[in-house]
Write a protein that holds these residues in place. Structure first.
Motif, PDB file in Angstrom:
ATOM      1  N   GLY A  27       1.306  -1.172   0.056  1.00 49.27           N
ATOM      2  CA  GLY A  27      -0.236  -0.018  -0.200  1.00 49.27           C
ATOM      3  C   GLY A  27       0.863   0.838  -0.170  1.00 49.27           C
ATOM      4  O   GLY A  27       2.108   1.167  -0.187  1.00 49.27           O
ATOM      5  N   PRO A  28       0.019   2.271  -0.569  1.00 48.15           N
ATOM      6  CA  PRO A  28       1.414   3.772  -0.427  1.00 48.15           C
ATOM      7  C   PRO A  28       1.467   4.295   1.027  1.00 48.15           C
ATOM      8  O   PRO A  28       0.581   4.411   1.836  1.00 48.15           O
ATOM      9  CB  PRO A  28      -0.217   4.363  -0.835  1.00 48.15           C
ATOM     10  CG  PRO A  28      -1.315   4.000  -0.746  1.00 48.15           C
ATOM     11  CD  PRO A  28      -1.240   2.528  -0.585  1.00 48.15           C
ATOM     12  N   CYS A  29       2.712   3.845   1.189  1.00 49.97           N
ATOM     13  CA  CYS A  29       3.581   4.092   2.849  1.00 49.97           C
ATOM     14  C   CYS A  29       4.288   4.881   2.568  1.00 49.97           C
ATOM     15  O   CYS A  29       5.001   5.189   1.446  1.00 49.97           O
ATOM     16  CB  CYS A  29       3.885   3.455   3.612  1.00 49.97           C
ATOM     17  SG  CYS A  29       2.966   2.058   4.543  1.00 49.97           S
TER      18      CYS A  29
ATOM     19  N   ASP B 156      -4.367   6.635   3.389  1.00 49.59           N
ATOM     20  CA  ASP B 156      -5.562   5.277   3.639  1.00 49.59           C
ATOM     21  C   ASP B 156      -6.808   6.196   2.840  1.00 49.59           C
ATOM     22  O   ASP B 156      -7.162   6.561   3.720  1.00 49.59           O
ATOM     23  CB  ASP B 156      -5.855   4.772   4.704  1.00 49.59           C
ATOM     24  CG  ASP B 156      -7.126   3.838   4.548  1.00 49.59           C
ATOM     25  OD1 ASP B 156      -7.804   3.572   3.527  1.00 49.59           O
ATOM     26  OD2 ASP B 156      -7.116   2.851   6.008  1.00 49.59           O
ATOM     27  N   THR B 157      -7.147   6.501   2.253  1.00 46.73           N
ATOM     28  CA  THR B 157      -8.642   7.220   1.451  1.00 46.73           C
ATOM     29  C   THR B 157      -9.764   6.327   1.860  1.00 46.73           C
ATOM     30  O   THR B 157     -10.953   6.898   2.145  1.00 46.73           O
ATOM     31  CB  THR B 157      -8.388   6.721  -0.322  1.00 46.73           C
ATOM     32  OG1 THR B 157      -9.139   5.558  -0.469  1.00 46.73           O
ATOM     33  CG2 THR B 157      -6.856   8.286  -0.592  1.00 46.73           C
TER      34      THR B 157
ATOM     35  N   GLY C 134      -5.621   9.713   7.275  1.00 49.00           N
ATOM     36  CA  GLY C 134      -6.743   9.592   6.650  1.00 49.00           C
ATOM     37  C   GLY C 134      -7.422  11.263   6.271  1.00 49.00           C
ATOM     38  O   GLY C 134      -6.354  11.738   5.667  1.00 49.00           O
ATOM     39  N   ARG C 135      -8.560  10.948   5.092  1.00 45.07           N
ATOM     40  CA  ARG C 135      -8.679  11.866   4.774  1.00 45.07           C
ATOM     41  C   ARG C 135      -8.728  13.343   4.891  1.00 45.07           C
ATOM     42  O   ARG C 135      -9.163  14.109   4.655  1.00 45.07           O
ATOM     43  CB  ARG C 135     -10.440  11.513   4.382  1.00 45.07           C
ATOM     44  CG  ARG C 135     -10.569  10.334   3.340  1.00 45.07           C
ATOM     45  CD  ARG C 135     -12.244  10.288   2.812  1.00 45.07           C
ATOM     46  NE  ARG C 135     -13.006   9.862   3.491  1.00 45.07           N
ATOM     47  CZ  ARG C 135     -13.054   9.153   3.765  1.00 45.07           C
ATOM     48  NH1 ARG C 135     -13.434   7.782   3.448  1.00 45.07           N
ATOM     49  NH2 ARG C 135     -14.528   9.111   4.585  1.00 45.07           N
ATOM     50  N   ASP C 136      -8.862  13.550   6.856  1.00 48.36           N
ATOM     51  CA  ASP C 136      -8.675  14.640   7.804  1.00 48.36           C
ATOM     52  C   ASP C 136      -7.216  15.472   7.512  1.00 48.36           C
ATOM     53  O   ASP C 136      -7.712  16.685   7.445  1.00 48.36           O
ATOM     54  CB  ASP C 136      -9.070  14.279   9.282  1.00 48.36           C
ATOM     55  CG  ASP C 136      -7.791  13.649   9.375  1.00 48.36           C
ATOM     56  OD1 ASP C 136      -7.231  13.126   9.046  1.00 48.36           O
ATOM     57  OD2 ASP C 136      -7.935  13.133  11.415  1.00 48.36           O
TER      58      ASP C 136
ATOM     59  N   LEU D   5      -3.275  13.330  -4.250  1.00 48.84           N
ATOM     60  CA  LEU D   5      -2.218  11.870  -4.440  1.00 48.84           C
ATOM     61  C   LEU D   5      -2.469  11.503  -5.323  1.00 48.84           C
ATOM     62  O   LEU D   5      -3.795  11.244  -5.604  1.00 48.84           O
ATOM     63  CB  LEU D   5      -2.849  11.285  -2.798  1.00 48.84           C
ATOM     64  CG  LEU D   5      -2.278   9.784  -3.117  1.00 48.84           C
ATOM     65  CD1 LEU D   5      -1.354   9.480  -2.657  1.00 48.84           C
ATOM     66  CD2 LEU D   5      -3.459   9.068  -2.008  1.00 48.84           C
ATOM     67  N   ILE D   6      -1.075  11.283  -6.126  1.00 56.17           N
ATOM     68  CA  ILE D   6      -1.381   9.884  -7.352  1.00 56.17           C
ATOM     69  C   ILE D   6      -0.826   8.949  -6.940  1.00 56.17           C
ATOM     70  O   ILE D   6      -0.077   8.708  -6.615  1.00 56.17           O
ATOM     71  CB  ILE D   6      -0.378  11.051  -8.557  1.00 56.17           C
ATOM     72  CG1 ILE D   6      -1.296  12.272  -8.960  1.00 56.17           C
ATOM     73  CG2 ILE D   6      -0.803  10.440  -9.677  1.00 56.17           C
ATOM     74  CD1 ILE D   6      -0.473  13.028  -9.319  1.00 56.17           C
ATOM     75  N   TYR D   7      -2.247   7.878  -6.868  1.00 60.79           N
ATOM     76  CA  TYR D   7      -1.735   6.480  -6.980  1.00 60.79           C
ATOM     77  C   TYR D   7      -1.340   5.470  -8.146  1.00 60.79           C
ATOM     78  O   TYR D   7      -2.626   6.042  -9.221  1.00 60.79           O
ATOM     79  CB  TYR D   7      -2.990   6.298  -5.946  1.00 60.79           C
ATOM     80  CG  TYR D   7      -2.441   4.196  -5.982  1.00 60.79           C
ATOM     81  CD1 TYR D   7      -1.758   3.673  -4.806  1.00 60.79           C
ATOM     82  CD2 TYR D   7      -2.431   3.257  -7.148  1.00 60.79           C
ATOM     83  CE1 TYR D   7      -1.932   2.264  -3.955  1.00 60.79           C
ATOM     84  CE2 TYR D   7      -2.898   2.307  -6.641  1.00 60.79           C
ATOM     85  CZ  TYR D   7      -1.906   1.559  -5.403  1.00 60.79           C
ATOM     86  OH  TYR D   7      -2.102   0.259  -5.222  1.00 60.79           O
TER      87      TYR D   7
END
Length: 161
Positions: free
Chosen positions: A32-34, A67-68, A139-141, A148-150
């Motif tokens: 995952g994106p870390c 984490d979206t 998070g989204r907050d 973010l580009i995944y």
């Protein structure tokens, strides 16, 4: 606008036990994106401690998952307790694998290594995420001020704040 590019990769074990390279796409998919982060006490609370001439908790560093799907940012509960962060509230915490339960909230500041910006999160939720090798979840907050580009096909992410 500060920009962080991350290229994923690594090594894994083949069935015969030999180490083999993991393609970037697979490395990003598996982990995952870390990003590497440093967690500190939120500025407003830190300023109050400084005024009272009390010591500040030592910062901690580690991996944070972007984490979206998480409405709120989280800190590992064990890390929050080891830092002796003050509890500022109680939140309902739920996940895909666990029912809703009560969790402590802590005032933290997240610094993403490689970016010259940090973000105060006044009520990050304490969660048992150390078992996943994480110190935090972004998070989204926090993501509401980011781009973010995944890019799964190249095994890269780009994060702009």
């Amino acid at each position: 606008m500060p920009l962080l590019n991350a290229q994923y990769g690594g090594h894994g074990l083949a069935p015969d036990g030999k180490q083999v390279p993991v393609p970037p796409q697979a490395a990003l998919w598996r982990r995952g994106p870390c990003v590497q982060v440093t967690i500190e006490l939120a500025d407003q609370v830190a300023q109050e401690l400084i005024k009272r001439k009390e010591p500040l908790p030592a910062p901690i560093s580690g991996l944070a998952l972007i984490d979206t799907g998480s409405m709120a940012s989280c800190i590992d509960e064990e890390a929050a307790q080891s830092m002796r962060l003050p509890v500022v509230g109680i939140a309902n915490l739920a996940s895909a694998s666990h029912p809703i339960h009560k969790a402590n909230q802590y005032p933290i500041k997240i610094k993403i290594q490689g970016l010259p910006i940090s973000c105060n999160i006044p009520s990050a939720i304490g969660a048992p995420i150390k078992v996943q090798g994480l110190v935090a979840i972004i998070g989204r907050d926090m993501l509401q001020i980011c781009c973010l580009i995944y890019n799964g096909s190249t095994g890269q992410i780009t994060l702009c704040i």
